[in-house]
Design an enzyme around this catalytic site. Sequence first.
Site, PDB file in Angstrom:
ATOM      1  N   LYS A 165       0.849  -1.169  -0.004  1.00  0.00           N
ATOM      2  CA  LYS A 165       0.026   0.067   0.133  1.00  0.00           C
ATOM      3  C   LYS A 165       1.037   1.080   0.177  1.00  0.00           C
ATOM      4  CE  LYS A 165      -4.427   1.350   2.424  1.00  0.00           C
ATOM      5  NZ  LYS A 165      -4.998   1.121   3.979  1.00  0.00           N
TER       6      LYS A 165
HETATM    7  C1  E4P Z   1      -8.309   2.055   3.741  1.00  0.00           C
HETATM    8  O1  E4P Z   1      -7.450   1.124   3.130  1.00  0.00           O
HETATM    9  C2  E4P Z   1      -7.955   2.662   4.742  1.00  0.00           C
HETATM   10  O2  E4P Z   1      -7.173   1.862   5.690  1.00  0.00           O
HETATM   11  C3  E4P Z   1      -9.033   3.281   5.506  1.00  0.00           C
HETATM   12  O3  E4P Z   1     -10.216   2.992   4.966  1.00  0.00           O
HETATM   13  C4  E4P Z   1      -8.940   4.635   6.103  1.00  0.00           C
HETATM   14  O4  E4P Z   1     -10.025   5.045   6.341  1.00  0.00           O
HETATM   15  P1  E4P Z   1     -10.228   5.870   7.780  1.00  0.00           P
HETATM   16  O5  E4P Z   1      -9.087   6.040   8.693  1.00  0.00           O
HETATM   17  O6  E4P Z   1     -10.803   7.319   7.346  1.00  0.00           O
HETATM   18  O7  E4P Z   1     -11.390   5.095   8.381  1.00  0.00           O
END
Ligand code: E4P
Length: 216
Positions: A83
């Site tokens: 990622k």
């Molecule tokens: C997605 O891969 C992210 O980890 C996640 O959805 C981040 O979003 P949030 O921290 O705003 O929930």
Amino acid sequence: MKIFIDTADVGQIKEAWSWGIIDGVTTNPSHIAKTGRKPLEVYKEICKIVDGPISLETISLNAKEIVKEGRALAKLHKNVVVKVPILKEGLKAVKQLSSEGIKTNVTVTFSPLQALLAAKCGATYISPFVGRLDAVGHIGMDVVRQIKTIYTNYGYKTQILTAAVRHPLHVLEAGLIGSDVCTMSYDVLEQLYNHPLTDLGVEIFLKDWAKTQQQA
Ligand code: E4P
């Protein structure tokens, strides 16, 4: 639509995986911080539980370092997806990692044009953060719709991974738009099961079944 769980809580991952509806996992540094555990230890455990794509995030800010981190993460398990935040250096790294056959998930995305650039670099997944857009007065799902149109127009293979999902309506819309994946918290996953008419319907069936047991 594939469903991923968005957490680093191994207990939640194990439980959700047992339900048979989970296709993969997304983690991020904030999720890892919440566990209070060493990242590597958590990553290895998740890889043992889930047989599907598992996104593990890089934290370096220059392409060379991101590539190095990405290669090391990819070596942990065949299911690892690296990622990478959508910075210029991040996309340079994604291009390199893709050329080496390493799967990538381009994250912290807020615009369809960022998504276009990620697709051009060969990203496996693009993660638009819909809930965070809603929170600042933009309609997050509009971005997913626009990305879908652009990718369809040009036949990009990058999969749309709707992220930062806050409630079942985000999941519904993701499905209607044709998002390839939707990642969500354990709580949102549980909400998907619930419907008051189901509870009522089952209650009526059980009561009626009890009546049949009194019949001679
Ligand atoms: C997605 O891969 C992210 O980890 C996640 O959805 C981040 O979003 P949030 O921290 O705003 O929930």
